[in-house]
Structure formats: structure tokens, C-alpha cells
Design an enzyme around this catalytic site. Sequence first.
Site, mmCIF file in Angstrom:
data_model
loop_
_atom_site.group_PDB
_atom_site.id
_atom_site.type_symbol
_atom_site.label_atom_id
_atom_site.label_comp_id
_atom_site.label_asym_id
_atom_site.label_seq_id
_atom_site.Cartn_x
_atom_site.Cartn_y
_atom_site.Cartn_z
ATOM 1 N N ASP A 77 1.240 -0.698 -0.019
ATOM 2 C CA ASP A 77 0.156 -0.151 0.500
ATOM 3 C C ASP A 77 0.891 1.214 -0.250
ATOM 4 O OD1 ASP A 77 -2.928 0.968 1.030
ATOM 5 O OD2 ASP A 77 -1.635 2.393 1.125
ATOM 6 N N ILE A 78 0.776 2.001 -1.249
ATOM 7 C CA ILE A 78 1.423 3.623 -0.675
ATOM 8 C C ILE A 78 1.484 4.337 -0.153
ATOM 9 C CG2 ILE A 78 0.349 5.011 -1.844
ATOM 10 C CD1 ILE A 78 1.791 5.133 -4.458
ATOM 11 N N GLN A 133 -14.501 2.716 0.702
ATOM 12 C CA GLN A 133 -13.477 1.839 -0.569
ATOM 13 C C GLN A 133 -13.631 3.475 -1.190
ATOM 14 O OE1 GLN A 133 -15.543 -0.978 -2.419
ATOM 15 N NE2 GLN A 133 -13.835 -1.524 -3.848
ATOM 16 N N HIS A 156 -10.004 -5.402 -2.741
ATOM 17 C CA HIS A 156 -9.090 -5.835 -2.745
ATOM 18 C C HIS A 156 -8.782 -6.108 -1.237
ATOM 19 C CE1 HIS A 156 -9.734 -1.485 -2.063
ATOM 20 N NE2 HIS A 156 -8.908 -1.257 -1.042
ATOM 21 N N PHE A 157 -7.839 -6.852 -0.363
ATOM 22 C CA PHE A 157 -7.746 -7.126 0.716
ATOM 23 C C PHE A 157 -6.497 -6.390 1.127
ATOM 24 C CE2 PHE A 157 -10.408 -10.400 -1.381
ATOM 25 C CZ PHE A 157 -11.393 -10.688 -0.033
ATOM 26 N N HIS A 158 -7.073 -5.894 2.469
ATOM 27 C CA HIS A 158 -5.709 -4.965 3.203
ATOM 28 C C HIS A 158 -5.265 -6.036 4.473
ATOM 29 C CE1 HIS A 158 -6.399 -0.399 1.754
ATOM 30 N NE2 HIS A 158 -7.540 -1.446 1.856
HETATM 31 P P1 5GP Z 1 -9.481 1.500 0.003
HETATM 32 O O1 5GP Z 1 -9.969 2.488 0.420
HETATM 33 O O2 5GP Z 1 -10.225 1.825 -1.659
HETATM 34 O O3 5GP Z 1 -9.975 0.156 1.189
HETATM 35 O O4 5GP Z 1 -8.059 1.387 -0.253
HETATM 36 C C1 5GP Z 1 -7.632 1.531 -1.337
HETATM 37 C C2 5GP Z 1 -6.177 1.485 -0.547
HETATM 38 O O5 5GP Z 1 -5.159 1.630 -1.522
HETATM 39 C C3 5GP Z 1 -5.647 2.626 0.927
HETATM 40 O O6 5GP Z 1 -4.767 1.963 1.548
HETATM 41 C C4 5GP Z 1 -4.469 3.853 -0.280
HETATM 42 O O7 5GP Z 1 -3.641 4.169 0.723
HETATM 43 C C5 5GP Z 1 -3.992 2.814 -2.075
HETATM 44 N N1 5GP Z 1 -4.014 2.750 -2.521
HETATM 45 C C6 5GP Z 1 -4.174 4.677 -3.371
HETATM 46 N N2 5GP Z 1 -3.813 4.621 -4.693
HETATM 47 C C7 5GP Z 1 -2.832 3.726 -4.446
HETATM 48 C C8 5GP Z 1 -1.791 3.546 -5.116
HETATM 49 O O8 5GP Z 1 -1.484 4.176 -6.726
HETATM 50 N N3 5GP Z 1 -0.797 2.809 -5.164
HETATM 51 C C9 5GP Z 1 -1.001 1.484 -4.177
HETATM 52 N N4 5GP Z 1 -0.590 0.838 -4.375
HETATM 53 N N5 5GP Z 1 -2.282 1.731 -3.513
HETATM 54 C C10 5GP Z 1 -2.817 2.757 -3.531
#
Ligand code: 5GP
Length: 142
Positions: free
Chosen positions: A35-36, A98, A104-106
Site C-alpha cells: 500500500d502506498i 472504499q 482488495h484485501f488489506h
Molecule cells: P480502500 O479505501 O479502497 O479500501 O483502500 C485503497 C487503498 O489503496 C488505500 O489504503 C490507499 O492507500 C491505497 N492506494 C491508493 N492509491 C494507490 C496506488 O496508486 N498504489 C498503491 N500501491 N496503493 C494505493
Amino acid sequence: MSTHYDTQNIFAKILRGEIPAIKVYEDDRTLAFMDIMPQAKGHTLVIPKAEAVTLLDLSADDAAYTIQIVQKVAKAIEKALDTSGIVLMQLSGESAGQTVPHIHFHLIPSSIHELRKHAAEMGNQEEIKATAEKIKLVLEQL
Ligand code: 5GP
């Protein structure tokens, strides 16, 4: 009814190799990458390659396969970082918070009480790369 899948979402671009990611595992059905904006050191994402926005859009078969990879990567994270306890998080739907519309799974090796803010602050990419190398090494031996 399934959610419309936007092929221009950031994870679709990562899957197509259009933007870079720090990858730790890949096979024909899944990809795991760092995660970035990590909520803790070692924060990793596991995604199925299938086009699905939320858990509800994913086929049972892809869900079953992906969770096995989630388990494998979780084991590698614990071993590589010598930690115990992983927060497994999956946000399905904008109303759940989201932000990227590809399921995706964190995997966050931390405690629910100590997580940094969600998708809020860029991590140090060199540090993240070094952590990824450790996880990759263990994964190669699993
Ligand atoms: P969500 O909110 O959809 O559950 O989580 C999305 C995740 O993707 C977040 O933890 C965010 O930091 C990560 N993320 C967003 N953009 C990017 C990216 O360009 N590359 C990577 N590796 N992670 C990303």
C-alpha cells in the site's frame, strides 16, 4: 446486481502495468503489492485479477482462491517482519469508505487500536521497498 467496473481505476492500471507498484506476489489470478499510504509498516494489498468492485461482485471461486493467497501473504508478513497480529480489512462500497473501486484485501500487521489514518499519508517508498523485499524472500520459500 453487480457494480459497474471502471477499467480506468488505479488498480486496473497497476494490473495492466501502466503504473508501477511494489509487488510481493503474483500469479495468474491474484496480485499482492504494498500500500502506498500504509497504515502500519508492512501494509499489503491482495487483489484478484478478476474485474470486481466489491466482495459482492466477486465470484465465489475467485473469493475462495483470493482468500488462500491472503492467508499465504499474511503468513509471510508475520514471518518476515517478526510480528504477530494482522488486521485484515476489506471495504466493500463507497459508503463503507472504499476509495479504489477494484476489490482488495488489506493486510495490516498492527493492532486495530494503533492503525494510522486510512489512505491519508504517503509512506516512505524506499522503506516500503525494503519491507517488500523481506516479505518477498519469505514468500519465495512458502
Ligand atoms: P480502500 O479505501 O479502497 O479500501 O483502500 C485503497 C487503498 O489503496 C488505500 O489504503 C490507499 O492507500 C491505497 N492506494 C491508493 N492509491 C494507490 C496506488 O496508486 N498504489 C498503491 N500501491 N496503493 C494505493
